[in-house]
Write an enzyme that holds these catalytic residues in place. Structure first.
Site, PDB file in Angstrom:
ATOM      1  N   LYS A   1      44.144 -51.916  54.603  1.00  0.00           N
ATOM      2  CA  LYS A   1      43.609 -50.549  54.679  1.00  0.00           C
ATOM      3  C   LYS A   1      44.536 -49.650  55.502  1.00  0.00           C
ATOM      4  CE  LYS A   1      39.837 -51.178  52.206  1.00  0.00           C
ATOM      5  NZ  LYS A   1      39.615 -50.500  50.928  1.00  0.00           N
TER       6      LYS A   1
ATOM      7  N   TYR B   1      42.368 -57.649  55.696  1.00  0.00           N
ATOM      8  CA  TYR B   1      41.662 -56.423  55.276  1.00  0.00           C
ATOM      9  C   TYR B   1      42.158 -55.226  56.098  1.00  0.00           C
ATOM     10  CZ  TYR B   1      37.734 -53.307  54.165  1.00  0.00           C
ATOM     11  OH  TYR B   1      36.971 -52.245  53.748  1.00  0.00           O
TER      12      TYR B   1
HETATM   13  P1  NAD Z   1      31.631 -54.242  46.761  1.00  0.00           P
HETATM   14  O1  NAD Z   1      32.124 -55.646  46.910  1.00  0.00           O
HETATM   15  O2  NAD Z   1      30.168 -54.018  46.554  1.00  0.00           O
HETATM   16  O3  NAD Z   1      32.413 -53.506  45.588  1.00  0.00           O
HETATM   17  C1  NAD Z   1      33.770 -53.710  45.350  1.00  0.00           C
HETATM   18  C2  NAD Z   1      34.014 -53.557  43.870  1.00  0.00           C
HETATM   19  O4  NAD Z   1      35.407 -53.805  43.606  1.00  0.00           O
HETATM   20  C3  NAD Z   1      33.219 -54.550  43.031  1.00  0.00           C
HETATM   21  O5  NAD Z   1      32.660 -53.868  41.928  1.00  0.00           O
HETATM   22  C4  NAD Z   1      34.267 -55.556  42.569  1.00  0.00           C
HETATM   23  O6  NAD Z   1      33.954 -56.164  41.341  1.00  0.00           O
HETATM   24  C5  NAD Z   1      35.480 -54.642  42.461  1.00  0.00           C
HETATM   25  N1  NAD Z   1      36.753 -55.363  42.418  1.00  0.00           N
HETATM   26  C6  NAD Z   1      37.197 -56.338  43.243  1.00  0.00           C
HETATM   27  N2  NAD Z   1      38.392 -56.777  42.833  1.00  0.00           N
HETATM   28  C7  NAD Z   1      38.731 -56.051  41.733  1.00  0.00           C
HETATM   29  C8  NAD Z   1      39.842 -56.049  40.856  1.00  0.00           C
HETATM   30  N3  NAD Z   1      40.884 -56.891  41.007  1.00  0.00           N
HETATM   31  N4  NAD Z   1      39.864 -55.146  39.839  1.00  0.00           N
HETATM   32  C9  NAD Z   1      38.823 -54.300  39.652  1.00  0.00           C
HETATM   33  N5  NAD Z   1      37.727 -54.274  40.428  1.00  0.00           N
HETATM   34  C10 NAD Z   1      37.692 -55.145  41.464  1.00  0.00           C
HETATM   35  O7  NAD Z   1      32.105 -53.460  48.076  1.00  0.00           O
HETATM   36  P2  NAD Z   1      31.793 -51.969  48.588  1.00  0.00           P
HETATM   37  O8  NAD Z   1      31.185 -52.088  49.921  1.00  0.00           O
HETATM   38  O9  NAD Z   1      31.113 -51.176  47.556  1.00  0.00           O
HETATM   39  O10 NAD Z   1      33.288 -51.442  48.815  1.00  0.00           O
HETATM   40  C11 NAD Z   1      33.927 -50.488  47.969  1.00  0.00           C
HETATM   41  C12 NAD Z   1      35.172 -49.992  48.677  1.00  0.00           C
HETATM   42  O11 NAD Z   1      34.797 -49.356  49.902  1.00  0.00           O
HETATM   43  C13 NAD Z   1      36.148 -51.102  49.055  1.00  0.00           C
HETATM   44  O12 NAD Z   1      37.480 -50.649  48.901  1.00  0.00           O
HETATM   45  C14 NAD Z   1      35.834 -51.330  50.524  1.00  0.00           C
HETATM   46  O13 NAD Z   1      36.917 -51.876  51.225  1.00  0.00           O
HETATM   47  C15 NAD Z   1      35.524 -49.917  50.957  1.00  0.00           C
HETATM   48  N6  NAD Z   1      34.734 -49.821  52.190  1.00  0.00           N
HETATM   49  C16 NAD Z   1      33.449 -50.282  52.223  1.00  0.00           C
HETATM   50  C17 NAD Z   1      32.726 -50.159  53.407  1.00  0.00           C
HETATM   51  C18 NAD Z   1      31.297 -50.618  53.527  1.00  0.00           C
HETATM   52  O14 NAD Z   1      30.782 -50.622  54.658  1.00  0.00           O
HETATM   53  N7  NAD Z   1      30.635 -50.998  52.464  1.00  0.00           N
HETATM   54  C19 NAD Z   1      33.319 -49.581  54.533  1.00  0.00           C
HETATM   55  C20 NAD Z   1      34.629 -49.130  54.450  1.00  0.00           C
HETATM   56  C21 NAD Z   1      35.325 -49.248  53.261  1.00  0.00           C
END
Ligand code: NAD
Length: 256
Positions: free
Chosen positions: A166, A162
């Protein structure tokens, strides 16, 4: 190019495509963007999961349309853009949000784990970013917002794939920003810190999670709408002279 004052976060008349919109941050981004006036293409692997979100946006007076898109598959990405543009018009803004993590000690990470994380988080942003940029370059340009992470700037244990994905995405943002400026496409990233979403809430209420929160200078987790300011800035013309930047939204985590 106009010299008129840019109106922060005004997306009236713009079409925005959000990947991974079915839950978590992506669903929140879509809601925020629709409230700012955008027509929002909700992209997810299974469109069935988008029905509630589409209804909520429409009931609030917004415009949304669900499209199927697996960001790891170039054909699916192209078909998703075609469907979005047929329904809502040319995509002006792409939010590359889809992402996954497979937490494991480094010595136990399999080749399949590695490929799944890198294919979704890095290759997926390349495929959707290139598809969007090719279309935007033929028109008036556009804006691409990549959702990176503070873990692209600082590593923690059990998330090597991961963190690497990123970090790669942050560099891809800069490389795309450099090359695409001449065709009017801006590419920026948001690096969120720890944001509470339904899938991680349980961890953050565990002793390990609470310890982690104490290490954040602002002493709290981010809330989903804490990212709205950065999102609306980068999606709208308010950031018209910004490209290749990373906006960190982490309550000071990286300072710790
Ligand atoms: P989440 O798992 O709730 O959402 C991720 C979404 O991506 C889901 O809807 C999933 O179905 C979709 N997805 C996964 N693989 C896919 C594919 N091959 N094609 C299309 N869609 C796909 O996670 P989140 O926390 O909402 O994270 C969203 C983004 O934010 C991610 O890129 C994550 O790395 C980033 N992020 C999240 C956090 C946090 O603390 N939540 C922090 C930093 C970065």
């Amino acid at each position: 190019m106009t010299d008129a004052p840019a109106r922060f976060g005004d997306l009236t008349g713009k079409t925005v495509l959000v990947t991974g919109a079915s839950q978590g941050l992506g669903a929140g981004f879509a809601t925020t963007l629709a409230a700012a006036g955008a027509k929002v293409a909700l992209a997810a692997r299974q469109t069935g999961k988008l029905a509630d979100l589409q209804t909520r946006i429409e009931n609030a007076g917004g415009t949304a349309h669900a499209v199927a898109m697996d960001v790891t598959d170039a054909g699916s990405v192209r078909a998703g853009f075609d469907a979005a543009e047929a329904a809502l018009g040319p995509v002006d803004v792409l939010v590359n949000n889809a992402g996954i993590a497979i937490p494991k000690p480094f010595l136990e990470v399999t080749e399949a784990d590695w490929d799944a994380v890198l294919d979704t988080n890095l290759k997926g942003c390349f495929l959707a970013g290139q598809e969007a940029a090719r279309r935007m370059a033929k028109r008036d340009g556009g804006s691409i917002v990549n959702i990176a992470s503070v873990l692209g700037q600082q590593v923690i244990g059990q998330l090597a794939s991961y963190c690497a994905s990123k970090a790669g995405l942050i560099h891809l943002t800069k490389a795309m920003g450099l090359e695409l400026a001449r065709v009017g496409v801006r590419v920026n990233a948001i690096a969120p810190g720890y944001i509470e979403t339904p899938i991680n809430a349980e961890f953050f209420h565990s002793p390990a999670g609470e310890k982690l929160v104490k290490g954040i200078p602002q002493r709290r987790l981010g809330r989903e709408n804490d990212l709205d300011g950065a999102l609306l800035l980068l999606a709208s013309d308010a950031s018209r002279y910004m490209t290749g930047t990373v906006v960190t939204v982490d309550g000071g985590f990286l300072l710790g």
